[in-house]
Design a protein around this motif. Structure first.
Motif, PDB file in Angstrom:
ATOM      1  N   MET A   1     -27.585  51.908  25.700  1.00 25.28           N
ATOM      2  CA  MET A   1     -28.466  51.687  24.554  1.00 25.28           C
ATOM      3  C   MET A   1     -28.323  50.267  24.026  1.00 25.28           C
TER       4      MET A   1
ATOM      5  N   GLN B   1     -31.106  47.291  23.824  1.00 29.15           N
ATOM      6  CA  GLN B   1     -31.394  46.610  22.564  1.00 29.15           C
ATOM      7  C   GLN B   1     -31.324  45.091  22.723  1.00 29.15           C
TER       8      GLN B   1
ATOM      9  N   VAL C   1     -33.277  49.357  18.805  1.00 29.21           N
ATOM     10  CA  VAL C   1     -33.422  49.445  20.255  1.00 29.21           C
ATOM     11  C   VAL C   1     -34.869  49.222  20.687  1.00 29.21           C
TER      12      VAL C   1
ATOM     13  N   VAL D   1     -34.608  55.718  28.177  1.00 23.58           N
ATOM     14  CA  VAL D   1     -33.741  55.363  27.053  1.00 23.58           C
ATOM     15  C   VAL D   1     -34.540  55.363  25.751  1.00 23.58           C
ATOM     16  N   TYR D   2     -35.764  54.803  25.800  1.00 24.19           N
ATOM     17  CA  TYR D   2     -36.605  54.777  24.606  1.00 24.19           C
ATOM     18  C   TYR D   2     -36.876  56.191  24.094  1.00 24.19           C
TER      19      TYR D   2
ATOM     20  N   VAL E   1     -33.681  57.583  22.569  1.00 27.78           N
ATOM     21  CA  VAL E   1     -33.364  56.933  21.298  1.00 27.78           C
ATOM     22  C   VAL E   1     -34.280  57.441  20.195  1.00 27.78           C
TER      23      VAL E   1
ATOM     24  N   LEU F   1     -31.626  52.776  14.212  1.00 24.52           N
ATOM     25  CA  LEU F   1     -31.402  52.854  15.659  1.00 24.52           C
ATOM     26  C   LEU F   1     -32.713  52.635  16.403  1.00 24.52           C
ATOM     27  N   VAL F   2     -33.764  53.328  15.935  1.00 26.99           N
ATOM     28  CA  VAL F   2     -35.074  53.211  16.574  1.00 26.99           C
ATOM     29  C   VAL F   2     -35.583  51.780  16.468  1.00 26.99           C
TER      30      VAL F   2
END
Lengths: 308, 314
Positions: free
Chosen positions: A188, A192, A34, A208-209, A212, A30-31
């Motif tokens: 998200m 991305q 995104v 958002v960062y 996430v 996920l990290v």
């Protein structure tokens, strides 16, 4: 035990490993997906989850289930908050430059690991499982007397291990629903796909960062809380899940969530099964080398379609 | 005075200073500095790839270990004398770096880091797997009686110091000369702008390939020297931690500077030496320094000095 029951046992053990690995690797994926950065400290968030779980379980009196439930909530929150701090204090300051992020998170890795050594100490400690009934499993075979069902000695699983498999599956389903059906998931995914356009549409990309990065760490910590009644909490335990998560994310295609889950099942299961039949060092050598070669010759991963 | 004359003087002056320190320092610090010079040689090798060519490897411990085990096994099991064994160590490092370069240079950026990390992990596990010969984590000791070169006993503190200085001085002068030659200038070109370097007609892949091999062989030389001078060969030196260390030294001292690797190694060595007296969690210092460097001093100590005051520093 015969080969058949032995294999079934290996598959069940493998499924427990795969379930935990899927959660951990999902956080890393996920990290990367995104934010386009590699978090080398991911394994340490796993370790933080396990260590916090031990502290919480130790502090809560009464039935082990209370402590475990509290740990299930508190440990991911603590890991997530640390991750948000790391994002604000380090990653944001270097503007998510890929190489600087790697060097910075290597630093964070040592800070978290050594802080755990200073506070929690060097010895591994277990957390008591909330429930752990041994369930004997039946085996069917065509014997001399025709079709028979019996319980081979040693073929069993604990209720807790079954719970781990189902809990991980439930979290994966919830994660998928959030990503595909809710507004947060949409935000998200938009970030991305195209950071600049998302920013132009008023999405607070920087927040958002942070979130996430926090969720990624929280998933690793959650996986650790689930595994800690089976393995023990130990300050050096982060290396193994980090390496396995790397392997999963690379095989599944960098940043592809569906590929990550499929690859986690594949790697976790085969890791469990192979290590029953092969020397663990040899199987690790083969796995690591294969993954390096996948990255060299097929950088989009085995399932991914777009270039990394 | 031309810049190349100035930098030659600087390097020769540095070597002379280290030579003098070999007689002036008390035994404890003399031993430390001998160790630091060997580790700084490793950092010099790392700097060729990271500082000058701009390729960040997370797996250099495998080259260090290749030199170390090449020499160690040749002496311990093969019964070779130090100089042929040293050459075996260099050949092992050269061979390994050629294979790694051939495969890993197909990738760039983050993928390059992860691929080198994975190869180094494979090398580490391979050392453990052949535990019958390598003795795995426990390692083995090279017998004191065999560590002699032409009558010089490398186990005596002063001889050991001078041997370390010879290896470090050679690596320093070779890389400094190389970076002034057109080959080194092309490497810097690759670091600054790979596409433009290609467009100017240079074969970028061949230059990167050579850089990996030079970097790997110098790292291997450091590993072989370490085994020869300190008499111990162990799998610890092949772990990820030993891939992170040269990165740390070079970043701290100044990537892409000739004397930065030594400066970084001295600072980090004494920082860790001092703090391990206070706590067993001494790697915490390494972590904090890494984070602070990424945040505030990307150029490192010598790099900052060059930026602010002494622009000609090589």
């Amino acid at each position: 035990m015969d080969f058949g029951p032995h294999l079934l046992l290996a598959i069940l053990e493998g499924a427990v490993g795969a379930a935990v690995l899927a959660l951990t690797a999902l956080g890393l994926s996920l990290v990367f997906g995104v934010m386009r950065v590699v978090n080398v400290a991911h394994g340490e968030f796993f370790m933080v989850g396990a260590v916090v779980a031990w502290f919480v379980a130790d502090a809560v009196a009464g039935h082990p289930a209370f402590g475990f439930t509290a740990a299930l909530i508190i440990a991911p929150l603590v890991a997530g908050l640390i991750a948000v701090l790391v994002d604000k204090l380090v990653l944001k300051q270097v503007e998510y430059d890929p190489e600087a992020t790697i060097v910075g998170t290597i630093g964070v890795l040592y800070i978290l690991q050594q802080t755990a050594l200073m506070t929690y100490g060097p010895e591994p400690r277990p957390v008591e499982a909330p429930f752990s009934t041994r369930i004997a499993l039946p085996w069917f075979e065509w014997g001399e007397n025709g079709f028979a069902m019996f319980y081979p000695w040693g073929l069993s699983i604990t209720s807790y291990k079954l719970f781990v498999i189902f809990a991980a599956a439930a979290v994966l389903v919830v994660f998928w629903l959030v990503m595909s059906r809710t507004r947060y998931g949409l935000i998200m995914r938009a970030t991305q796909l195209d950071r600049e356009t998302a920013l132009a549409f008023g999405i607070p990309v920087s927040r958002v960062y942070s979130i996430v990065f926090g969720i990624g760490a929280g998933l690793a910590a959650l996986a650790a809380v689930l595994i800690v009644p089976i393995q023990q909490a130990y300050y050096l335990m982060g290396a193994e899940p980090l390496l396995l998560s790397f392997i999963v994310v690379i095989i599944g295609g960098l940043g592809s969530v569906r590929g990550t889950v499929v690859a986690a099942l594949m790697i976790g299961m085969s890791d469990g099964i192979i290590s029953v039949f092969l020397s663990p060092t040899l199987s690790k050598i083969i796995a690591t080398l294969l993954v390096a070669l996948v990255l060299v010759f097929r950088p989009q991963g085995l399932f991914g379609t777009k270039a990394a | 005075m031309s810049i190349s004359r100035k930098s030659l003087l600087l390097h020769l002056g540095l070597i002379a200073l280290l030579f003098a320190l070999g007689f002036l320092l008390p035994t404890y610090h003399q031993g430390n500095l001998a160790r630091i010079m060997v580790l700084a040689t490793y950092a010099v090798g790392y700097n060729v790839l990271f500082g000058y060519t701009g390729l960040l490897s997370l797996g250099h411990a495998m080259f260090f270990a290749a030199g170390m085990y090449g020499l160690g096994l040749a002496m311990h099991l093969g019964g070779l004398s130090p100089i042929p064994a040293f050459i075996v160590g260099l050949l092992c490092a050269a061979l390994l770096s050629a294979v790694v370069a051939f495969l890993a240079l197909r990738t760039i950026g983050v993928a390059f880091m992860i691929v080198t990390l994975m190869f180094a992990q494979t090398a580490f596990l391979t050392i453990l797997y052949f535990g019958t010969y390598t003795r795995g984590d426990e390692g083995f000791v090279i017998a004191q009686a065999t560590r002699q070169i032409m009558g010089f006993d490398l186990t005596s503190p002063t001889n050991r110091y001078m041997a370390a200085l010879i290896v470090f001085g050679t690596a320093l002068l070779i890389t400094a000369r190389m970076m002034q030659a057109s080959f080194g200038q092309v490497l810097i070109g690759v670091r600054e702008n790979e596409e433009r370097t290609t467009m100017l007609g240079y074969d970028v892949f061949r230059h990167k390939f050579a850089a990996v091999i030079i970097s790997g062989v110098i790292s291997g030389a450091a590993g072989a020297t370490y085994a020869l001078l300190f008499g111990y060969v162990g799998a610890t030196f092949a772990t990820v931690q030993y891939s992170i260390f040269p990165l740390l030294w070079v970043l701290l001292g100044g990537a892409g500077t000739t004397i930065g690797p030594l400066v970084g190694a001295i600072f980090m060595f004494y920082l860790i030496d001092y703090s391990s007296g206070l706590t067993n969690a001494y790697m915490l210092i390494a972590g904090v320094v890494l984070v602070l460097l990424t945040l505030f001093a990307r150029a490192g100590i010598v790099g900052e000095i060059r930026k602010r005051w002494v622009a000609w520093l090589p």
